[in-house]
Scaffold this active site. Structure first.
Site, PDB file in Angstrom:
ATOM      1  N   HIS A 174      -6.857   2.758   1.452  1.00  0.00           N
ATOM      2  CA  HIS A 174      -6.344   1.765   2.402  1.00  0.00           C
ATOM      3  C   HIS A 174      -6.585   2.110   3.874  1.00  0.00           C
ATOM      4  O   HIS A 174      -6.322   1.283   4.751  1.00  0.00           O
ATOM      5  CB  HIS A 174      -4.847   1.530   2.176  1.00  0.00           C
ATOM      6  CG  HIS A 174      -4.018   2.774   2.081  1.00  0.00           C
ATOM      7  ND1 HIS A 174      -3.946   3.719   3.080  1.00  0.00           N
ATOM      8  CD2 HIS A 174      -3.191   3.208   1.089  1.00  0.00           C
ATOM      9  CE1 HIS A 174      -3.111   4.676   2.717  1.00  0.00           C
ATOM     10  NE2 HIS A 174      -2.642   4.404   1.508  1.00  0.00           N
ATOM     11  N   ASP A 230      -4.752  -8.305   1.324  1.00  0.00           N
ATOM     12  CA  ASP A 230      -4.704  -8.537  -0.120  1.00  0.00           C
ATOM     13  C   ASP A 230      -3.702  -9.628  -0.480  1.00  0.00           C
ATOM     14  O   ASP A 230      -3.930 -10.405  -1.418  1.00  0.00           O
ATOM     15  CB  ASP A 230      -4.369  -7.245  -0.855  1.00  0.00           C
ATOM     16  CG  ASP A 230      -5.546  -6.274  -0.881  1.00  0.00           C
ATOM     17  OD1 ASP A 230      -6.618  -6.628  -0.362  1.00  0.00           O
ATOM     18  OD2 ASP A 230      -5.396  -5.161  -1.414  1.00  0.00           O
ATOM     19  N   HIS A 257      -8.604  -1.789   1.215  1.00  0.00           N
ATOM     20  CA  HIS A 257      -7.361  -2.388   0.755  1.00  0.00           C
ATOM     21  C   HIS A 257      -6.393  -2.453   1.934  1.00  0.00           C
ATOM     22  O   HIS A 257      -6.339  -1.561   2.777  1.00  0.00           O
ATOM     23  CB  HIS A 257      -6.741  -1.553  -0.362  1.00  0.00           C
ATOM     24  CG  HIS A 257      -7.486  -1.651  -1.653  1.00  0.00           C
ATOM     25  ND1 HIS A 257      -7.028  -2.392  -2.713  1.00  0.00           N
ATOM     26  CD2 HIS A 257      -8.659  -1.102  -2.044  1.00  0.00           C
ATOM     27  CE1 HIS A 257      -7.890  -2.287  -3.723  1.00  0.00           C
ATOM     28  NE2 HIS A 257      -8.898  -1.509  -3.325  1.00  0.00           N
ATOM     29  N   GLU A 267       0.873  -1.172   0.000  1.00  0.00           N
ATOM     30  CA  GLU A 267       0.000   0.000   0.000  1.00  0.00           C
ATOM     31  C   GLU A 267       0.909   1.220   0.000  1.00  0.00           C
ATOM     32  O   GLU A 267       1.986   1.208   0.623  1.00  0.00           O
ATOM     33  CB  GLU A 267      -0.925   0.005   1.203  1.00  0.00           C
ATOM     34  CG  GLU A 267      -1.900  -1.161   1.268  1.00  0.00           C
ATOM     35  CD  GLU A 267      -2.839  -1.254   0.071  1.00  0.00           C
ATOM     36  OE1 GLU A 267      -3.107  -0.206  -0.561  1.00  0.00           O
ATOM     37  OE2 GLU A 267      -3.315  -2.363  -0.217  1.00  0.00           O
TER      38      GLU A 267
END
Length: 233
Positions: free
Chosen positions: A60, A158, A153, A12
Site C-alpha cells: 500500500h 479501492d 493498494h 489497509e
C-alpha cells in the site's frame, strides 16, 4: 436505517493477521443510497501504534513515518461508528476487513459490528462468475471499471473502485442507463408528442372524441358502447 443506504468499506493494514497484532493504517467508507454514489465519504489515515513491515509497505505504500502524526484508531472510532450507523456494509473479502475493524473496536472498548449487516462482494462475484478469478483487478476488467488509478493498494481508491464494481454486480448502472435512455427516447419522439396532445384533449366526456352527429347516432342505436366507458376512465 436509511432505506437503500449502504456503506462501501476498505482498509489497509500492517499485515494479514489482526489476531497476531496487525493494525489498520487506513480506512475508507463511501456512502451509496439506492445504488447511487453520494458525495458522503469517511476517510482516515491512522497511526497503528506499531511498525509497518516492508512487506505491507510494498502493498500500500504507507510507511510509519507517513502516519505517525495521524490519529490513533480510538480517536476516530466514534466518528466511524456514527458514519456507518445501521446501514449495510459492503466489502470485498469482507471477513478480512471486518476482523480488523472489530479487533480495533474491541481494543478501544466499543461494540463490534455484526456480520449480519455485511455484504461480501467476493461472494456475489463468485456466484455470478463461478470458476473465474474475482479479484478487484479481474472484476474491473470483466465489468469495464477503470482501474488505471490503482497503482498501489489504497483504502480510498479501492473503496471507490469497489463501489463501481458493486453497482455493476447488481446491474444498477446498466439498468439506470437503459431507463434514462428509454425515457429520453419516449420524451423526444413524435408519438409521445401526439399522445400528450391527445391526453390533454381528453377531458370529461366521450363528446370530446366524437363529433355531434356520430354521438347522436350511437346514443340511438348502440346501448352502452364500450368505447365510451374506456375513454371516460
Amino acid at each position: 436505517m436509511i432505506d437503500g443506504r449502504e456503506i462501501i468499506i476498505d482498509t489497509e493494514t500492517t499485515g494479514l493477521s489482526a489476531d497476531a497484532g496487525d493494525r489498520i493504517v487506513e480506512i475508507a467508507c463511501i456512502e451509496i443510497i439506492d445504488g447511487i454514489l453520494t458525495n458522503n465519504v469517511f476517510h482516515k489515515y491512522i497511526n497503528p501504534e506499531r511498525d509497518i513491515p516492508d512487506s505491507a509497505f510494498r502493498v500500500h505504500g504507507i510507511s510509519f513515518e507517513m502516519v505517525a502524526g495521524e490519529p490513533k484508531f480510538h480517536e476516530i472510532a466514534d466518528e466511524l461508528i456514527a458514519f456507518i450507523g445501521a446501514s449495510n456494509i459492503v466489502a470485498h473479502n469482507a471477513e478480512f476487513d471486518m476482523r480488523f475493524i472489530n479487533s480495533e473496536l474491541a481494543r478501544c472498548g466499543r461494540s463490534q459490528l455484526s456480520m449480519d449487516q455485511v455484504v461480501d462482494t467476493l461472494v456475489l462475484a463468485r456466484r455470478k462468475f463461478p470458476g473465474s478469478s474475482n479479484s478487484l483487478d479481474a472484476l474491473c476488467t470483466r465489468l469495464g471499471v477503470d482501474r488505471s488509478r490503482r497503482v498501489t493498494h489504497g483504502a480510498l481508491i479501492d473503496a471507490e473502485i469497489l463501489a463501481e464494481i458493486y453497482i455493476e454486480l447488481r446491474g444498477g448502472r446498466q439498468r439506470t442507463l437503459e431507463l434514462s435512455q428509454n425515457v429520453e427516447k419516449v420524451k423526444n419522439s413524435k408519438i409521445s408528442n401526439i399522445m400528450t396532445e391527445r391526453m390533454v384533449n381528453i377531458e370529461n366526456t366521450s363528446e370530446t372524441l366524437l363529433d355531434k352527429e356520430h354521438t347522436e347516432y350511437l346514443n340511438k342505436n348502440v346501448k352502452n358502447p364500450i368505447w365510451f366507458s374506456y375513454y371516460d376512465k
